[in-house]
Design a protein around this motif. Structure first.
Motif, short mmCIF file in Angstrom:
data_model
loop_
_atom_site.label_atom_id
_atom_site.label_comp_id
_atom_site.label_asym_id
_atom_site.label_seq_id
_atom_site.Cartn_x
_atom_site.Cartn_y
_atom_site.Cartn_z
N SER A 20 0.82 -1.21 0.00
CA SER A 20 0.00 0.00 0.00
C SER A 20 0.86 1.27 0.00
CB SER A 20 -0.90 -0.02 1.24
OG SER A 20 -1.22 1.29 1.64
N VAL A 21 0.24 2.36 -0.43
CA VAL A 21 0.94 3.67 -0.39
C VAL A 21 1.42 3.95 1.03
CG1 VAL A 21 0.70 6.14 -0.82
CG2 VAL A 21 -0.60 4.55 -2.18
N PHE A 22 0.61 3.55 2.01
CA PHE A 22 0.96 3.83 3.40
C PHE A 22 2.13 2.97 3.89
CE2 PHE A 22 -3.59 5.12 3.27
CZ PHE A 22 -3.38 6.47 3.49
N ILE A 24 4.90 2.76 2.12
CA ILE A 24 6.14 3.36 1.61
C ILE A 24 6.94 3.94 2.77
CG2 ILE A 24 7.14 5.15 0.13
CD1 ILE A 24 4.65 4.92 -1.62
N MET A 382 4.75 0.45 -7.95
CA MET A 382 5.31 1.79 -7.76
C MET A 382 5.50 2.10 -6.28
SD MET A 382 6.10 2.93 -10.63
CE MET A 382 6.49 4.64 -10.26
N ASN A 383 4.60 1.61 -5.44
CA ASN A 383 4.78 1.81 -4.00
C ASN A 383 6.07 1.13 -3.54
OD1 ASN A 383 2.37 3.21 -3.96
ND2 ASN A 383 1.15 1.48 -3.25
N ASN A 386 9.06 3.05 -4.74
CA ASN A 386 9.31 4.24 -3.93
C ASN A 386 9.93 3.89 -2.59
OD1 ASN A 386 8.59 6.73 -5.34
ND2 ASN A 386 6.58 5.76 -5.57
N GLN B 369 -7.88 0.89 2.88
CA GLN B 369 -7.66 0.55 1.48
C GLN B 369 -8.15 1.67 0.57
OE1 GLN B 369 -6.65 -1.66 -0.74
NE2 GLN B 369 -5.65 -3.05 0.71
N ALA B 372 -5.76 4.42 0.61
CA ALA B 372 -4.51 4.06 -0.07
C ALA B 372 -4.69 4.16 -1.58
CB ALA B 372 -4.08 2.66 0.33
N LYS B 373 -5.85 3.72 -2.05
CA LYS B 373 -6.07 3.76 -3.50
C LYS B 373 -6.34 5.18 -4.00
CE LYS B 373 -6.98 -1.03 -3.77
NZ LYS B 373 -7.74 -2.20 -4.20
N LEU B 375 -5.04 7.81 -2.68
CA LEU B 375 -3.73 8.44 -2.64
C LEU B 375 -2.86 8.00 -3.81
CD1 LEU B 375 -2.65 10.42 -0.63
CD2 LEU B 375 -1.81 8.54 0.77
N ALA B 376 -2.91 6.70 -4.11
CA ALA B 376 -2.11 6.18 -5.23
C ALA B 376 -2.58 6.81 -6.54
CB ALA B 376 -2.22 4.66 -5.29
N ARG B 379 -1.27 10.20 -6.72
CA ARG B 379 0.18 10.25 -6.77
C ARG B 379 0.75 9.85 -8.13
NH1 ARG B 379 4.07 8.44 -1.95
NH2 ARG B 379 6.03 8.72 -3.03
N TYR B 380 0.10 8.86 -8.79
CA TYR B 380 0.65 8.33 -10.04
C TYR B 380 -0.20 8.76 -11.23
CZ TYR B 380 3.00 5.37 -6.60
OH TYR B 380 3.70 4.91 -5.51
#
Lengths: 402, 417
Positions: A20-22, A24, A382-383, A386, B369, B372-373, B375-376, B379-380
């Motif tokens: 997850s992004v969190f 990273i 990508m996470n 990073n 979740q 997170a999605k 944010l992703a 971000r991308y």
């Protein structure tokens, strides 16, 4: 009947976690070991073990008339060594007969040939070392990931000391020529074996397809097709290249794939002049019929036979670009574990999972995808990228400080 | 001979409060384009100029009435709205009593169920006066009307399910009376149209309906309505802000509270993220207060209920559209967002989630979740771009003519049965 050159490609990636992004910056493990172990366990049970048993049995019962060439990626060898040594042993038994030639490739099943020449040659070295370690084998033939090939890749491979290489026998390149002859790379001495995609895919893709007008494929029918190749002129070889997992995994045992293959082999043996050959032996027997000019990158994938399943969309493009752009820093950081993680992120499967071609049709691309969608796989990748980048940057910072 | 359909609904654009009216309009348009003749009955008179069917407003209904340009209407005057609960009906009727509450028929019942039954009686009377081949009613509020029409005319009835009571309020708040009306529909209709496989499963599991008579008729979108320019929130976007959009009624079923919880986590991690709610509903005040309490007053915008060009432009301005529904039989707004070129993140508890591949998905309850999605996606840019492009191509497979064709097939099968 021309000699039959059978080559099987064996690979399982180290699939990534749903990172997850969190996550990273938390530096959690990137690889989904449990899932990878489960999948490998299943593939070994359904494919590697029974097929190796069959191949060994054919070699013994035919007193060495059955021959096959194999490649096994370094990332798979690693997993086998750690978790399924009995499977690794069964491959070793095959190689030990002398009837099984190992073909080299990139250890990480990567696309480094396209993105970094230095990385490409480094990963081939690593693969050769692994083949030496596990099989005490020095490979003379090379196959690139997904059979990706063009003239300049051939030049690099020749420079590394290989005698020959496998490529796709694609019509656009062959034009009027037949794939059933030995060729050489443009401007070099590297020998080229071109995959006969029609006969290979009859087994690899179409075998169990009930919509196919030739279903069910019988040993008699298939042998006859190969015999027909010699109708116009005496062919030098018929190159049947496919995924190892064709046996028992892409085509389940219930489809009759094992029985078919055995029957096919014994059928060809009815004529004592028929034979199976190994690539390295073949090139000592015959001279190339001519040069093949691979002016563009050709792979064995999809109808396009290009790289679009790996770099066809913006996500794939960005992911590949980012990971290879990290090369200098990762190498400068000089941390072996980090280097290995970075290389495992180069495994082509990760980019294949991001493919959006026909995603909505639910085709073969989807079947092998551990993610819910190409988007999810890109995000996870990508996470992780990073997170890795932070690790690399941190090391470089402390190096500068020190 | 073109087929004649007597259709009962309760809202129709531009006087709609949700997707139901949009779906009825789209489906009627699709059917009309295939040559079917539709008489559409609404409970209450309103201006539906340009509709592709003849309208009857039950509140005005005193016999036959022909409207110009092939558009005819019949309506019943009542404060019915598809999204009223029994409790909110009581509040609404109290308000109507003070202002324009003018009963035209003999007895007004002071509760929602009575109102539905009264619409049902008028439905029977209208059916006796009209000529048609098949009755088609939308959701439970118009079901008694449909059943009465079937009884009076002996013509087959198609019950079209856009949402069930389980979707609207969840198991805890279930109104048993409404459920039993729905159950009657599943038992007595000759065929049931469900807007998704998700809804079909719910009908079978929650109501024990026979799966054999349920046919999936997916909703669609009118693509041209979402092809306009992106001219909203330009300044905001220019300043580098990224917009995460919610469109829907601000009510339990649509999950705006889950959206807000995820927004809080995203806002903390990405300073450029802004959150826009478009819609109205019983949770609006709570949401505004909650946003302020969470310190998000300057990050969350309440745009109110938008329609038409304004809504389309808002979709276009969005960097990500989110549909966090708790239970979404279909999810029309997702198609609208896709048709506008917005990337979407949708709840797995939705019908559309089973039909669209080019989207992000999460469980509505998993706000970690969801965040997170979100944010992703912010971000991308490559994810947004691929979702946008592929989504635009994929959404083309949804069109009202195809859905209408599915309805015609249902009519054929019940008429010959």
């Amino acid at each position: 009947m021309p000699p039959i050159c059978l080559y099987l490609h064996t690979h399982q990636p180290q699939r990534l976690k749903k990172f997850s992004v969190f996550d990273i910056g938390e530096h959690r493990d990137y690889f989904d070991h449990e899932n990878n172990r489960q999948i490998l366990k299943k593939v070994a049970r359904k494919s590697y073990l029974p097929a190796n048993r069959m191949f060994l049995d054919l070699i013994r019962r035919s007193r060495g008339r059955f021959k096959l060439s194999l490649s096994i990626t370094g990332v798979l060898l690693e997993q086998l060594e750690a978790e399924f040594p009995e499977v690794l042993r069964s491959f070793r038994d095959l190689v030990d007969t002398g009837c099984c030639e190992l073909v080299s490739e990139t250890y990480y099943h990567s696309l480094a040939s396209v993105y970094s020449a230095e990385e490409f040659s480094r990963q081939i070295d690593l693969q050769n070392k692994a083949l030496k370690k596990h099989f005490d084998f020095l490979p003379k033939f090379f196959r690139n990931t997904e059979l990706v090939y063009n003239n300049s890749i051939a030049a690099m491979v020749e420079k590394m000391g290989f005698d020959g290489m496998l490529a796709e026998g694609w019509d656009e390149i062959l034009q009027w020529r037949s794939p059933n002859f030995l060729y050489q790379a443009k401007g070099g001495a590297l020998r080229l074996l071109a995959r006969n995609y029609k006969l290979s895919d009859d087994i690899g893709f179409r075998f169990s397809n009930r919509e196919w007008k030739e279903w069910p494929l019988t040993a008699e029918k298939y042998t006859e097709w190969i015999n027909l190749l010699n109708l116009d002129q005496e062919c030098q070889t018929v190159n049947l290249f496919m995924d190892y997992e064709t046996f028992g995994e892409h085509q389940w045992e219930e489809t009759g794939i094992f029985k078919f293959f055995e029957a096919f082999f014994w059928k060809t043996m009815e004529n004592p002049r028929n034979r199976f050959v190994l690539p390295s032996k073949l090139i000592t027997e015959i001279e190339p019929a001519g040069e093949l000019d691979f002016w563009r990158l050709v792979s064995w994938a999809d109808m396009e036979r290009d790289l679009s399943a790996w770099n066809g969309n913006k996500m794939q493009h960005a992911a590949l670009e980012k990971i290879y752009a990290l090369e200098k820093d990762v190498k400068e950081a000089g941390d072996e574990a980090l280097l290995d993680e970075w290389r495992k992120l180069q495994t082509s499967d990760h980019f294949y999972y991001m493919c959006t071609k026909w995603f909505s049709d639910g085709d073969v691309h989807k079947y092998f995808n551990p993610y819910e969608s190409p988007y999810e796989s890109f995000i996870a990748f990508m996470n992780i990228y990073n997170d890795l980048k932070i690790k690399v940057d941190d090391i470089l910072k402390t190096k500068v400080a020190a | 001979m073109p087929i004649k359909i007597l259709m009962f609904g309760w809202e129709f654009p531009p006087h709609n409060s949700g997707g139901l009216g949009v779906a009825c309009q789209g489906l009627a348009g699709g059917l009309a384009s295939l040559g079917a003749k539709i008489t559409f009955v609404l409970p209450k008179k309103n201006d539906c100029a340009g509709a592709s069917c003849r309208m009857i407003f039950a509140d005005e209904w005193t016999g036959k009435k022909i409207f110009p340009a092939g558009v005819e209407a019949i309506a019943v005057d009542s404060p019915l709205s598809p999204y009223l609960t029994a409790a909110s009906y009581q509040r609404k009727i109290a308000k109507w009593g003070e202002t324009n509450f003018k009963p035209q028929f003999s007895v007004w019942r002071r509760d929602l169920m009575g109102e539905v039954m009264r619409y049902g009686q008028i439905g029977g009377a209208i059916a006796a006066a009209e000529k048609f081949d098949v009755v088609h009613c939308h959701d439970w509020l118009s079901l008694p009307a449909g059943l009465a029409a079937k009884k009076v005319s002996k013509k087959p009835l198609v019950f079209h399910v856009h949402a069930t009571e389980y979707d609207r309020v969840g198991t805890a708040g279930l109104n048993r009376e409404i459920c039993s009306v729905e159950k009657q529909g599943f038992e007595n209709a000759d065929a049931v149209a469900a807007v998704s496989a998700y809804t079909k499963r719910r009908i079978v599991n929650d109501y024990g309906a026979a799966p054999g008579k349920i046919v999936v008729v997916p909703n669609a979108v009118n693509h041209s309505e979402y092809a306009g320019p992106a001219d909203h929130l330009l300044k905001l976007k220019k300043s580098g802000k990224k917009i995460v959009l919610f469109v829907g009624r601000l009510t339990f079923q649509k999950g705006p509270d889950y959206f807000l919880r995820a927004a809080r986590a995203v806002a903390a991690a990405d300073k450029s993220a802004m959150f826009v709610f478009s819609g109205a509903g019983d949770m609006e005040r709570w949401l505004i207060e909650e946003a302020a309490r969470l310190g998000l007053a300057d990050r969350v915008v309440f745009a109110g209920f938008l329609r038409g060009r304004n809504l389309a432009a808002l979709y276009k301005a969005a960097d990500l559209y989110v549909m966090p529904s708790v239970s979404e039989p279909f999810g029309l707004t997702s198609l609208e967002a896709l048709a506008s070129g917005a990337p979407i993140l949708i709840s797995r508890q939705s019908g559309v989630g089973e039909m669209v591949a080019h989207c992000l998905k999460c469980d509505f309850w998993d706000t970690g979740q969801m965040a997170a999605k979100m944010l992703a996606a912010l971000r991308y840019p490559e994810v947004r771009e691929e979702l946008r492009q592929n989504g635009l191509a994929e959404v083309k497979k949804f069109n009202w003519v195809d859905s209408a064709r599915k309805c015609l097939n249902i009519y054929q099968s019940v008429m010959t049965a």
